[in-house]
Motif scaffolding. Structure first.
Motif, PDB file in Angstrom:
ATOM      1  N   LEU A 172       2.334   6.632  -4.981  1.00 22.27           N
ATOM      2  CA  LEU A 172       2.533   7.555  -6.094  1.00 22.27           C
ATOM      3  C   LEU A 172       1.769   7.137  -7.339  1.00 22.27           C
ATOM      4  O   LEU A 172       1.247   7.972  -8.065  1.00 22.27           O
ATOM      5  N   PHE A 173       1.728   5.827  -7.611  1.00 26.16           N
ATOM      6  CA  PHE A 173       1.041   5.457  -8.840  1.00 26.16           C
ATOM      7  C   PHE A 173      -0.465   5.292  -8.636  1.00 26.16           C
ATOM      8  O   PHE A 173      -1.189   4.974  -9.580  1.00 26.16           O
ATOM      9  N   THR A 174      -0.946   5.530  -7.416  1.00 30.64           N
ATOM     10  CA  THR A 174      -2.400   5.638  -7.213  1.00 30.64           C
ATOM     11  C   THR A 174      -2.757   7.121  -7.047  1.00 30.64           C
ATOM     12  O   THR A 174      -3.311   7.733  -7.950  1.00 30.64           O
TER      13      THR A 174
ATOM     14  N   ASN B 118      -5.386  -1.609  -3.652  1.00 29.54           N
ATOM     15  CA  ASN B 118      -6.709  -1.011  -3.506  1.00 29.54           C
ATOM     16  C   ASN B 118      -6.854  -0.232  -2.206  1.00 29.54           C
ATOM     17  O   ASN B 118      -7.651   0.709  -2.134  1.00 29.54           O
ATOM     18  N   VAL B 119      -6.102  -0.601  -1.181  1.00 32.99           N
ATOM     19  CA  VAL B 119      -6.073   0.215   0.033  1.00 32.99           C
ATOM     20  C   VAL B 119      -5.525   1.600  -0.304  1.00 32.99           C
ATOM     21  O   VAL B 119      -6.075   2.634   0.102  1.00 32.99           O
TER      22      VAL B 119
ATOM     23  N   ALA C  83       0.830  -1.209   0.000  1.00 36.52           N
ATOM     24  CA  ALA C  83       0.000   0.000   0.000  1.00 36.52           C
ATOM     25  C   ALA C  83       0.865   1.258   0.000  1.00 36.52           C
ATOM     26  O   ALA C  83       0.589   2.218  -0.741  1.00 36.52           O
ATOM     27  N   CYS C  84       1.916   1.280   0.819  1.00 36.76           N
ATOM     28  CA  CYS C  84       2.812   2.451   0.855  1.00 36.76           C
ATOM     29  C   CYS C  84       3.521   2.645  -0.485  1.00 36.76           C
ATOM     30  O   CYS C  84       3.593   3.765  -1.003  1.00 36.76           O
TER      31      CYS C  84
ATOM     32  N   LEU D 249       8.875   5.942   2.681  1.00 37.94           N
ATOM     33  CA  LEU D 249       8.735   5.137   3.903  1.00 37.94           C
ATOM     34  C   LEU D 249       8.700   3.647   3.573  1.00 37.94           C
ATOM     35  O   LEU D 249       9.333   2.839   4.258  1.00 37.94           O
ATOM     36  N   GLY D 250       7.984   3.265   2.525  1.00 42.76           N
ATOM     37  CA  GLY D 250       7.878   1.860   2.168  1.00 42.76           C
ATOM     38  C   GLY D 250       9.141   1.270   1.617  1.00 42.76           C
ATOM     39  O   GLY D 250       9.390   0.061   1.749  1.00 42.76           O
TER      40      GLY D 250
END
Length: 444
Positions: free
Chosen positions: A264-266, A388-389, A259-260, A428-429
């Motif tokens: 950017l691409f979401t 999706n989160v 999710a992290c 962070l991810g």
């Protein structure tokens, strides 16, 4: 095997295809995944590109800003359905096969988009037009929630490991191509018809085009075979009966990381390609034709960068490319939005292209990394849920929040802060991410 497992035995023959049939099979898988993703993201994106028209036709009111915010809120509502959509199609994909799930995502998306094109407007049936629009948008969200994770798993499980990011990044080129097709269609409609003609009937054309596109996508995907890794799982009896249970029991930290890394691409994607043309029209006072043309150029440029970033990550590693995406995502948004909000056409185009760079850099390594982080038993479900989160929190809210921030603060650079938050989450991810480039895919 749990999420903490670092290594697993590879699928026999998975990473060393031989003979003429293996390259043909991989080409078929990549082509089918790209075409299906193009269709899905054309259908999902055309709503955003027609937002200003839909606002006038389905969200009646005296305040144009309030109507636009209502349309963008409906855009965001669909993202709430992406999570159950990902769980539903992830269950089908991990339990019964990737191919079956991916075929159903196209059918559902097509029916929803076609339905929007056939809807009577607010001026015909009143509030029921708004309700039906939102319901059909929700069906689009369910379908979109199961598309990208499945297409990614399909290609990753078929690709040689030394080319995995380059090939999975092509699936994401399909996102840009679908969005490009939607933007070109919106540009063509705005160029060929007067505003009065568009509000009368021409607005329906982009949505009705979903039908022939869907037939093409379904036909191509019907010729694909399921992945060797899923077939081996099925033959060994290791297929998870309820993938969601396994996923939430063993893979929660990995879902958070995905999710992290998806931020950017979401969120960034919808800032650049959906809110971007709105910003240029409402803040920079540019025409709809100019903003759509700029978006088309940015989408083409972004597609080239993301595929190059995928190949680069096969050479230097996923983590380094993610870090480059995060750093550029923190540096570029302020100057980019300053250019997009100005009166110069050339400067606005340059600003939007600049803003596409960190988004594309993050996409390049993303889907190979996600597949490498997940076991085949829950890969479809896990990739879909993690992304999706991020889509729910950042993607669906991006156009609405950016427009709301500008309206609230009266500061045209306010959306840059939202974009920078997305970049910070990628940073962070990736800081403590283990390198997965060149690794075997986990089977169980």
């Amino acid at each position: 095997m749990t999420a903490q497992s670092e290594h697993a035995a590879p699928l026999s023959g998975q990473d060393s295809p031989t003979g003429d049939e293996a390259p043909r099979s991989i080409r078929r898988v990549v082509t089918g995944s790209i075409v299906g993703t193009v269709v899905e993201y054309y259908d999902f994106g055309i709503y955003g590109y027609m937002a200003t028209v839909l606002a006038a036709l389905f969200f009646h009111g005296g305040d144009p800003t309030a109507a636009l915010l209502g349309t963008l809120a409906a855009f965001a509502v669909a993202f709430f359905l992406r999570i159950p959509g990902g769980i539903l199609f992830g269950h089908i994909g991990d339990r019964y096969g990737r191919k079956r799930a991916l075929s159903w995502t196209i059918i559902l998306m097509c029916l929803a988009t076609l339905g929007i094109g056939l809807l009577p407007t607010y001026f015909t049936i009143g509030i029921w037009a708004t309700v039906l629009l939102v319901l059909l948008r929700c069906l689009q969200g369910i379908a979109a929630g199961g598309e990208l994770g499945g297409a990614t798993a399909f290609v990753a499980e078929s690709a040689p490991r030394h080319k995995r990011a380059g090939l999975t990044s092509l699936v994401n080129v399909g996102i840009n191509l679908g969005s490009l097709a939607a933007a070109l269609t919106a540009l063509a409609v705005n160029s060929a018809f007067t505003p009065e003609q568009i509000e009368d009937m021409a607005w329906r054309i982009p949505f009705l085009l979903s039908l022939p596109l869907a037939f093409i996508g379904i036909w191509i995907r019907s010729r694909m075979e399921d992945t060797p890794q899923f077939e081996e799982l099925k033959e060994s009896g290791e297929v998870a009966k309820v993938p969601a249970v396994v996923l939430f029991r063993d893979w929660r930290p990995t879902i958070v990381r995905i999710a992290c890394l998806s931020a950017l691409f979401t969120g960034g994607h919808y800032v650049v390609y959906v809110y971007g043309p709105i910003h240029m029209q409402t803040v920079g006072d540019h025409t709809a034709q100019m903003s759509f043309a700029s978006t088309c150029l940015a989408l083409v440029f972004g597609a080239v960068v993301m595929n190059a970033a995928g190949h680069l990550s096969d050479r230097v590693g996923r983590r380094r490319v993610f870090l480059a995406a995060a750093i550029t995502g923190l540096v570029l948004p302020v100057p980019a939005f300053a250019l997009m909000g100005g009166s110069s056409t050339a400067a606005a185009v340059i600003g939007q292209v600049m803003l596409s760079i960190p988004v594309s850099l993050s996409i390049g390594p993303a889907f190979s990394a996600f597949a490498e982080l997940m076991s085949a038993r829950v890969r479809y479900s896990g990739i879909s849920l993690g992304m999706n989160v991020a889509q729910l929190i950042l993607g669906g809210t991006a156009p609405f929040l950016c427009a709301w921030l500008v309206d609230l603060t009266q500061v045209s650079l306010a959306p840059a802060g939202f974009f920078a938050v997305c970049a910070a989450l990628v940073l962070l991810g990736s800081i403590r991410m283990r390198e997965t480039a060149g690794s075997h895919l986990m089977v169980d």
